[in-house]
Motif scaffolding. Structure first.
Motif, mmCIF file in Angstrom:
data_model
loop_
_atom_site.group_PDB
_atom_site.id
_atom_site.type_symbol
_atom_site.label_atom_id
_atom_site.label_comp_id
_atom_site.label_asym_id
_atom_site.label_seq_id
_atom_site.Cartn_x
_atom_site.Cartn_y
_atom_site.Cartn_z
ATOM 1 N N ALA A 17 0.837 -1.201 0.000
ATOM 2 C CA ALA A 17 0.000 0.000 0.000
ATOM 3 C C ALA A 17 0.873 1.254 0.000
ATOM 4 O O ALA A 17 0.582 2.219 -0.719
ATOM 5 C CB ALA A 17 -0.930 -0.003 1.210
ATOM 6 N N ALA A 18 1.958 1.231 0.753
ATOM 7 C CA ALA A 18 2.863 2.386 0.786
ATOM 8 C C ALA A 18 3.550 2.577 -0.560
ATOM 9 O O ALA A 18 3.659 3.704 -1.058
ATOM 10 C CB ALA A 18 3.901 2.207 1.895
ATOM 11 N N TYR A 19 4.016 1.483 -1.157
ATOM 12 C CA TYR A 19 4.634 1.575 -2.483
ATOM 13 C C TYR A 19 3.633 2.096 -3.510
ATOM 14 O O TYR A 19 3.951 2.941 -4.336
ATOM 15 C CB TYR A 19 5.165 0.216 -2.945
ATOM 16 C CG TYR A 19 6.435 -0.226 -2.284
ATOM 17 C CD1 TYR A 19 7.542 0.613 -2.205
ATOM 18 C CD2 TYR A 19 6.554 -1.502 -1.762
ATOM 19 C CE1 TYR A 19 8.718 0.199 -1.615
ATOM 20 C CE2 TYR A 19 7.731 -1.926 -1.174
ATOM 21 C CZ TYR A 19 8.811 -1.075 -1.102
ATOM 22 O OH TYR A 19 9.972 -1.493 -0.521
ATOM 23 N N GLN A 20 2.422 1.581 -3.450
ATOM 24 C CA GLN A 20 1.414 1.996 -4.422
ATOM 25 C C GLN A 20 1.087 3.484 -4.250
ATOM 26 O O GLN A 20 0.955 4.209 -5.234
ATOM 27 C CB GLN A 20 0.154 1.150 -4.287
ATOM 28 C CG GLN A 20 -0.792 1.343 -5.435
ATOM 29 C CD GLN A 20 -1.561 0.090 -5.779
ATOM 30 O OE1 GLN A 20 -1.370 -0.952 -5.191
ATOM 31 N NE2 GLN A 20 -2.433 0.196 -6.749
ATOM 32 N N THR A 21 0.990 3.929 -3.014
ATOM 33 C CA THR A 21 0.727 5.345 -2.738
ATOM 34 C C THR A 21 1.848 6.223 -3.286
ATOM 35 O O THR A 21 1.595 7.301 -3.818
ATOM 36 C CB THR A 21 0.565 5.578 -1.223
ATOM 37 O OG1 THR A 21 -0.559 4.817 -0.771
ATOM 38 C CG2 THR A 21 0.359 7.043 -0.892
ATOM 39 N N ALA A 22 3.080 5.751 -3.195
ATOM 40 C CA ALA A 22 4.213 6.532 -3.688
ATOM 41 C C ALA A 22 4.338 6.489 -5.211
ATOM 42 O O ALA A 22 4.722 7.479 -5.833
ATOM 43 C CB ALA A 22 5.496 6.010 -3.053
ATOM 44 N N ILE A 23 4.008 5.348 -5.809
ATOM 45 C CA ILE A 23 4.242 5.158 -7.245
ATOM 46 C C ILE A 23 3.071 5.621 -8.107
ATOM 47 O O ILE A 23 3.265 6.062 -9.236
ATOM 48 C CB ILE A 23 4.603 3.681 -7.523
ATOM 49 C CG1 ILE A 23 5.928 3.336 -6.828
ATOM 50 C CG2 ILE A 23 4.687 3.389 -8.999
ATOM 51 C CD1 ILE A 23 6.276 1.868 -6.842
ATOM 52 N N ALA A 28 0.740 8.795 -13.171
ATOM 53 C CA ALA A 28 -0.048 9.871 -13.768
ATOM 54 C C ALA A 28 0.825 10.875 -14.516
ATOM 55 O O ALA A 28 0.362 11.542 -15.434
ATOM 56 C CB ALA A 28 -0.850 10.588 -12.674
ATOM 57 N N LYS A 29 2.108 10.958 -14.134
ATOM 58 C CA LYS A 29 3.034 11.880 -14.795
ATOM 59 C C LYS A 29 3.958 11.161 -15.773
ATOM 60 O O LYS A 29 4.957 11.724 -16.218
ATOM 61 C CB LYS A 29 3.848 12.625 -13.753
ATOM 62 C CG LYS A 29 2.990 13.514 -12.864
ATOM 63 C CD LYS A 29 3.851 14.379 -11.979
ATOM 64 C CE LYS A 29 2.999 15.235 -11.079
ATOM 65 N NZ LYS A 29 2.385 16.349 -11.758
ATOM 66 N N ASN A 30 3.624 9.900 -16.101
ATOM 67 C CA ASN A 30 4.405 9.093 -17.046
ATOM 68 C C ASN A 30 5.857 8.895 -16.620
ATOM 69 O O ASN A 30 6.764 8.887 -17.455
ATOM 70 C CB ASN A 30 4.344 9.672 -18.456
ATOM 71 C CG ASN A 30 2.956 9.615 -19.024
ATOM 72 O OD1 ASN A 30 2.267 8.617 -18.883
ATOM 73 N ND2 ASN A 30 2.528 10.690 -19.658
ATOM 74 N N VAL A 31 6.081 8.725 -15.317
ATOM 75 C CA VAL A 31 7.425 8.471 -14.788
ATOM 76 C C VAL A 31 7.603 6.971 -14.606
ATOM 77 O O VAL A 31 6.753 6.302 -14.005
ATOM 78 C CB VAL A 31 7.640 9.203 -13.441
ATOM 79 C CG1 VAL A 31 8.977 8.825 -12.827
ATOM 80 C CG2 VAL A 31 7.537 10.699 -13.640
ATOM 81 N N LEU A 32 8.691 6.453 -15.126
ATOM 82 C CA LEU A 32 9.018 5.039 -14.993
ATOM 83 C C LEU A 32 9.783 4.820 -13.701
ATOM 84 O O LEU A 32 10.758 5.515 -13.414
ATOM 85 C CB LEU A 32 9.870 4.583 -16.178
ATOM 86 C CG LEU A 32 10.323 3.129 -16.169
ATOM 87 C CD1 LEU A 32 9.116 2.190 -16.306
ATOM 88 C CD2 LEU A 32 11.330 2.888 -17.286
ATOM 89 N N VAL A 33 9.357 3.843 -12.919
ATOM 90 C CA VAL A 33 10.042 3.472 -11.685
ATOM 91 C C VAL A 33 10.815 2.189 -11.961
ATOM 92 O O VAL A 33 10.233 1.185 -12.366
ATOM 93 C CB VAL A 33 9.028 3.249 -10.535
ATOM 94 C CG1 VAL A 33 9.728 2.746 -9.286
ATOM 95 C CG2 VAL A 33 8.261 4.529 -10.259
ATOM 96 N N VAL A 34 12.127 2.222 -11.763
ATOM 97 C CA VAL A 34 12.978 1.057 -11.979
ATOM 98 C C VAL A 34 13.319 0.487 -10.613
ATOM 99 O O VAL A 34 13.876 1.180 -9.764
ATOM 100 C CB VAL A 34 14.255 1.433 -12.758
ATOM 101 C CG1 VAL A 34 15.131 0.218 -12.973
ATOM 102 C CG2 VAL A 34 13.884 2.085 -14.089
ATOM 103 N N ALA A 35 12.976 -0.787 -10.402
ATOM 104 C CA ALA A 35 13.163 -1.426 -9.099
ATOM 105 C C ALA A 35 13.956 -2.712 -9.243
ATOM 106 O O ALA A 35 13.793 -3.455 -10.212
ATOM 107 C CB ALA A 35 11.798 -1.730 -8.476
ATOM 108 N N ALA A 36 14.811 -2.970 -8.281
ATOM 109 C CA ALA A 36 15.569 -4.221 -8.256
ATOM 110 C C ALA A 36 14.660 -5.372 -7.840
ATOM 111 O O ALA A 36 13.809 -5.224 -6.956
ATOM 112 C CB ALA A 36 16.727 -4.101 -7.273
ATOM 113 N N ALA A 37 14.837 -6.512 -8.477
ATOM 114 C CA ALA A 37 14.016 -7.683 -8.178
ATOM 115 C C ALA A 37 14.277 -8.226 -6.779
ATOM 116 O O ALA A 37 13.410 -8.835 -6.168
ATOM 117 C CB ALA A 37 14.265 -8.782 -9.215
ATOM 118 N N GLY A 38 15.468 -8.029 -6.254
ATOM 119 C CA GLY A 38 15.823 -8.535 -4.938
ATOM 120 C C GLY A 38 16.854 -9.646 -5.039
ATOM 121 O O GLY A 38 17.156 -10.150 -6.117
#
Length: 101
Positions: A17-23, A28-38
């Motif tokens: 929920a926190a990640y979704q709230t941040a992302i 909406a602004k067409n920003v790509l979030v690049v995340a490490a798989a772990g």
């Protein structure tokens, strides 16, 4: 390493929920979030299924690009998380920096 053997504690739900709230606003602004798989050598789908949502790759939004680690042979690094939720690989093992140490 970490191997889930039972469903995640209920407080893990707050992580996604926190990640979704941040992302979400970034989408909406067409920003790509690049995340490490772990680095637990686990299938991300299984983590999601068991409710271990501490990884931003598990956020179900189209602007999240999940990157797994590859080795010097361009194969998945032995420690990298993997699965259908990982979109692309990038060097993550035996990569050398150009910085002075």
């Amino acid at each position: 390493g970490f191997y889930p053997v039972s469903p995640a504690p209920s407080y893990y739900a707050s992580y996604v929920a926190a990640y979704q709230t941040a992302i979400q606003p970034l989408l909406a602004k067409n920003v790509l979030v690049v995340a490490a798989a772990g680095n637990e050598n686990l299938d991300l789908v299984n983590l999601q299924r068991w409710g271990y949502t501490y990884n931003p790759c598990l956020v179900p939004l189209s602007n999240v690009l999940c990157v797994l680690a590859t080795d010097a042979s361009d194969q998945r690094a032995f420690f990298s998380n993997y699965g259908d939720l990982a979109h692309i690989g990038a060097p993550g093992q035996q990569d050398f920096s150009t910085m002075w140490s």
